[in-house]
Scaffold this motif. Structure first.
Motif, PDB file in Angstrom:
ATOM      1  N   GLU A 499     -38.322  13.204  -1.413  1.00  0.00           N
ATOM      2  CA  GLU A 499     -37.761  11.990  -0.805  1.00  0.00           C
ATOM      3  C   GLU A 499     -38.691  10.807  -0.986  1.00  0.00           C
ATOM      4  N   ASN A 500     -40.003  11.060  -1.064  1.00  0.00           N
ATOM      5  CA  ASN A 500     -40.943   9.957  -1.277  1.00  0.00           C
ATOM      6  C   ASN A 500     -40.729   9.323  -2.647  1.00  0.00           C
ATOM      7  N   LEU A 501     -40.401  10.163  -3.638  1.00  0.00           N
ATOM      8  CA  LEU A 501     -40.114   9.625  -4.964  1.00  0.00           C
ATOM      9  C   LEU A 501     -38.792   8.873  -4.973  1.00  0.00           C
ATOM     10  N   ARG A 502     -37.825   9.385  -4.219  1.00  0.00           N
ATOM     11  CA  ARG A 502     -36.494   8.762  -4.206  1.00  0.00           C
ATOM     12  C   ARG A 502     -36.577   7.335  -3.652  1.00  0.00           C
ATOM     13  N   ARG A 503     -37.484   7.128  -2.705  1.00  0.00           N
ATOM     14  CA  ARG A 503     -37.588   5.796  -2.091  1.00  0.00           C
ATOM     15  C   ARG A 503     -38.468   4.842  -2.901  1.00  0.00           C
ATOM     16  N   GLY A 504     -39.158   5.367  -3.904  1.00  0.00           N
ATOM     17  CA  GLY A 504     -40.046   4.513  -4.671  1.00  0.00           C
ATOM     18  C   GLY A 504     -39.762   4.584  -6.162  1.00  0.00           C
TER      19      GLY A 504
END
Length: 619
Positions: A499-504
């Motif tokens: 999810e951290n990658l999805r938001r960035g």
């Protein structure tokens, strides 16, 4: 007919050798052609023809060149040094070894098991009978064995009055048929083996044919390149560790290597430079090694490689895939079944596999085509055109290009139950990602600190722990607990939440671009494991079936070890194959400790660290 005595001539200059097979219906003149070839090339001992002619006269029967072949074979069988399955003749500086076997079954078995390999073929058709089913089956046989160099001999032209229209009709029909099998005969020759027309000399009865004689057509065939002149193939047998030295050992099956060569290991894509070559009882160590030699090599850096890797030069890499198409000869007591687990042994590689498709089946006893409708099994002594899907990527070649890395056996319950030859690479789902990873790894700019250095310093190898399963099963909680325990032990660990990658990094992607999300995730994971980290992650946000996501990630981080743990809400069977399975959410601490123990069993973690990391780096 002129014959010569080899014993009275100076030793012929034999430049190379070629294995050929002669196939044809029993009544189409195979033995007659062989007898004529032996006689016309001077292979027979002096006086042999006259002796057989005298015997025929005494018995009141017509002389046949087939009798010469039978007598020649019988004499060779009395010798202790000659394989009775092979005879030979010499012509124009080349020795032709005739591969023959008592029946299609034995011939096919020998071919796919490596006992014999035909480089070219003569295929006989009776001009009077024309193209028969058996002629088509023999064409299919050659196609399945990967024999591409073929001369078709339309024999017994004397029985049809040497008519050109008869020959033209047979040639067109058979060329059209072979074209469906992707076999293109180099020559189709009208001949009469009995009378010698177009065998060694052009026929006066067929001036309309301007092509080569049968013997001349053989001279046009290309011999297999000498193994030392072919590209390098060096399957790794083992990796031996002596203090700070690691020796990669095996036998070079083709090509050559020397100190200073940059080598590629497939399927891992690991690359390094040859620092030294180790050979038993040879001093000083050699500077190069060639095909046929069993050697060890040391490299300029320690890389993660293991038994089964195929070492080559970057200019000629083997194929890599989880799936390939092959022709298989089945010998197992039990039928070969689709989707059943087998072990494929290819070179020094051993990987679990399944037969994913059965395309065609031939009965090896009579070459008859089995009923092809909805075939899900292969019986004993049948030859099948199949597709095999392995559990992990394999490095291999097509059999027609590299014999050793293009041949395999299937193991069924510890028994060798079948042998086969690879005819085609099948692009698997991860093929595009594998090419991307290969190009990236070859151009990877590496610092002076290697993965081996990091492993010794940290006390563990880099690895990726993937927690998979349905949503709301506590995967994120377990990820955090595992990260805490690893760091508390002094390990270098990091929890990578997708999810951290999805938001960035992936903010520009839409939900339907799931494969691109997984690709980017794999590249980020590859960077993290290159720092020596143990990376912990979940698959919650991939929007892809878990097995597909895992295989894509595995391809991008290969050969970094991956440990998978499946979490479910109740004690159900995991929907995918995993190393561990848990029912949650329950006791996350206990589950995290189980993962730690699994990492130690896999050789990823050393025992608990003190002030000195005493970790013995192993491959």
């Amino acid at each position: 007919m002129a014959t010569c005595n080899p014993e009275t001539q100076s030793a012929p200059d034999i430049r190379d050798r070629m294995n050929i097979v002669i196939v044809g219906h029993v009544d189409h003149g195979k033995s007659t052609l062989l007898g004529r070839l032996y006689a016309d090339t001077g292979t027979l001992p002096e006086g042999k023809v006259e002796k057989i002619q005298a015997i025929c006269k005494q018995q009141g029967k017509e002389f046949e060149y087939a009798f010469l072949f039978d007598a020649f074979l019988e004499e060779q069988q009395q010798g202790i040094t000659i394989d009775t399955a092979r005879t030979f003749f010499q012509w124009a500086g080349r020795q032709y070894i005739i591969i023959d076997a008592p029946g299609h079954k034995e011939f096919l078995k020998n071919m796919v098991s490596g006992a014999a390999r035909a480089e070219a073929a003569l295929l006989l058709i009776d001009a009077l009978e024309g193209v028969r089913d058996q002629s088509k089956r023999h064409g299919l046989l050659l196609s399945m064995l990967g024999v591409k160099q073929v001369t078709v001999v339309v024999n017994k032209m004397d029985l049809v009055g040497y008519r050109q229209d008869t020959f033209d009709s047979i040639e067109k029909e058979y060329r059209d048929f072979l074209g469906q099998l992707n076999v293109t005969p180099q020559f189709v020759i009208p001949a009469s083996a009995k009378l010698g027309d177009n065998i060694a000399t052009p026929s006066a009865h067929m001036s309309w044919f301007t092509g080569p004689t049968v013997l001349d057509s053989l001279a046009e065939f290309s011999s297999e390149t000498a193994k030392t002149e072919k590209p390098l193939r060096f399957p790794l047998q083992d990796v031996y560790k002596f203090d700070a030295r690691r020796i990669l050992a095996g036998r070079i099956t083709s090509g050559r290597l020397k100190v200073g060569d940059r080598l590629i290991c497939s399927p891992s894509n690991k690359t390094a430079v040859v620092q030294s070559i180790e050979a038993f009882n040879i001093e000083p160590p050699p500077a190069q090694a060639v095909a046929g030699q069993s050697i060890g090599i040391t490299l300029d850096e320690q890389i993660f490689v293991e038994r089964g890797e195929v070492v080559s030069h970057e200019t000629s890499l083997p194929l890599v895939s989880t799936t390939f198409r092959a022709n298989l000869f089945w010998l197992g007591r039990r039928p070969l079944e689709m989707n059943k687990q087998y072990l494929v042994r290819l070179g020094t590689q051993e990987v679990e596999c399944q037969v994913s498709s059965i395309h065609r089946i031939v009965d090896a006893n009579d070459l008859s085509l089995a009923d092809q409708e909805q075939k899900t099994s292969v019986q004993r002594n049948e030859v099948a055109d199949i597709s095999i899907r392995a559990k992990s990527p394999l490095a291999f070649d097509l059999y027609t290009q590299f014999e050793t890395t293009g041949r395999f056996v299937l193991i069924d319950n510890y028994d060798v139950a079948g042998g086969g030859i690879i005819t085609e690479m099948v692009q698997d789902r991860e093929g595009t990602l594998r090419v991307e990873a290969q190009k990236r790894d070859f151009a990877w700019v590496q610092g002076d600190v290697t993965l081996a250095d990091r492993a010794k310093h940290y006390g563990h190898r880099a690895a990726l722990v993937l927690l998979v399963g349905p949503n709301a099963t506590g995967k994120t909680f377990l990820s955090k607990k595992l990260e805490s325990l690893l760091v508390a032990e002094g390990r270098h660990a990091y929890m990578l939440d997708p999810e951290n990658l999805r938001r960035g990094l992936d903010a520009d992607l839409h939900k339907e671009e799931a494969l691109e999300f997984v690709r980017r995730y794999g590249e980020v994971a590859r960077l993290l494991v290159d720092t020596g980290l143990v990376v912990i992650s979940t698959t919650n946000s991939f929007h892809l079936p878990a097995d597909q996501a895992i295989e894509a990630i595995r391809t991008l981080v290969h050969p970094t070890p991956i440990l998978t743990a499946y979490m479910s809400k109740d004690a159900q069977e995991p929907l995918i194959e995993a190393d561990l399975s848990f029912t949650g959410p329950e006791d996350f601490t206990t589950s995290a400790h189980e993962i730690l123990e699994a990492l130690k069993r896999k050789g990823i973690l050393a025992e608990a660290l003190g002030n000195q990391p005493a970790f013995q780096f192993s491959i």
